[in-house]
Design an enzyme around this catalytic site. Sequence first.
Site, PDB file in Angstrom:
ATOM      1  CD  GLU A  21      -2.956   0.986   2.292  1.00 27.18           C
ATOM      2  OE1 GLU A  21      -3.704  -0.005   2.136  1.00 27.18           O
ATOM      3  OE2 GLU A  21      -3.071   1.791   3.229  1.00 27.18           O
ATOM      4  CE1 TYR A  53     -10.159   9.648  -3.829  1.00 28.24           C
ATOM      5  CE2 TYR A  53     -11.458  10.273  -1.912  1.00 28.24           C
ATOM      6  CZ  TYR A  53     -11.208  10.356  -3.264  1.00 28.24           C
ATOM      7  OH  TYR A  53     -11.998  11.145  -4.066  1.00 28.24           O
ATOM      8  N   GLY A 112     -14.380   5.986   5.704  1.00 32.60           N
ATOM      9  CA  GLY A 112     -13.434   7.058   5.965  1.00 32.60           C
ATOM     10  C   GLY A 112     -13.590   7.625   7.363  1.00 32.60           C
TER      11      GLY A 112
END
Length: 293
Positions: A21, A53, A112
């Site tokens: 990642e 993100y 998120g």
Amino acid sequence: MLDVSDIGQLLREGGRSFSFEFFPPKDAEGEEVLWRSISELESLHPTFVSVTYGAGGTTRERTVAITRRIAAQTSMLPMAHLTCVGHTTEELGGVVEDLRRAGIHNVLALRGDPPGGPGTPWAPTPGGLEYAADLVAFVRDQGLTVGVAAFPEGHRDAPSLEHDAQVLKAKYDAGAAFAITEMVLRVSDYTGLVGRAASVGANLPIVPGIMPILGLGSMRAMVRLSGREMPTEILDRIRPLEDDPAALRAEGIRIATELCERLLEAGAPGLHFYTLNRSTATREIFAALPVPV
């Protein structure tokens, strides 16, 4: 026939996976570090790589651009993260279309963190989506393969482990093909999560997330952001080395390697490394594993 562009299918049928990642850097120097790390890790032939993100969608363009470049200029299979935070459904549709045009077929769908940071009250963006399961269904309807997050010790906002498992089941029912965990600290936490998922019928591959300890203070801070504490058995090995950064780093690599070995022995379908845009520690762990990943 195995679809090598579908991460969900690769995890179900393609054998043990190994993935990395990355995050979008803030400046030109960070960009140089990122692409050097990507180049160095490409030689390990990962199953896939992911690009995060930013909070509130702050890295939308950079996430898409980096993911597009990985797809166009490397041999690696990229996946872009996408969050509910800070976007209307119309804007989310625009991001998904950008990804589709870039040839990106896999998305990690996340609610998120709240705009105020982890642990602060959550409120959906007006005109947007409230839950990760809603985003899974939204992206899945666009024809992309969707992965989701899972939490070995439960999400920090979950009232119980059982509730946390039901949230994962909702994401699975919405179309999630696989899950990647936040960093695993103990094998028993990972196997407990897998057992809870199976008990509620969330029958998807769950890949454990790995982050080696390269500094005690920074690792403790990241663990606390997820509402957890460092396990005593790890602190007992690391604390005596606080005044010797090289020795602490070496012990952190050993701890991560042991964790990887035990996770694979416990049946994990692969390993997902949080690289922090650096390649050295990941390559050291890879080389130390006793069997090819």
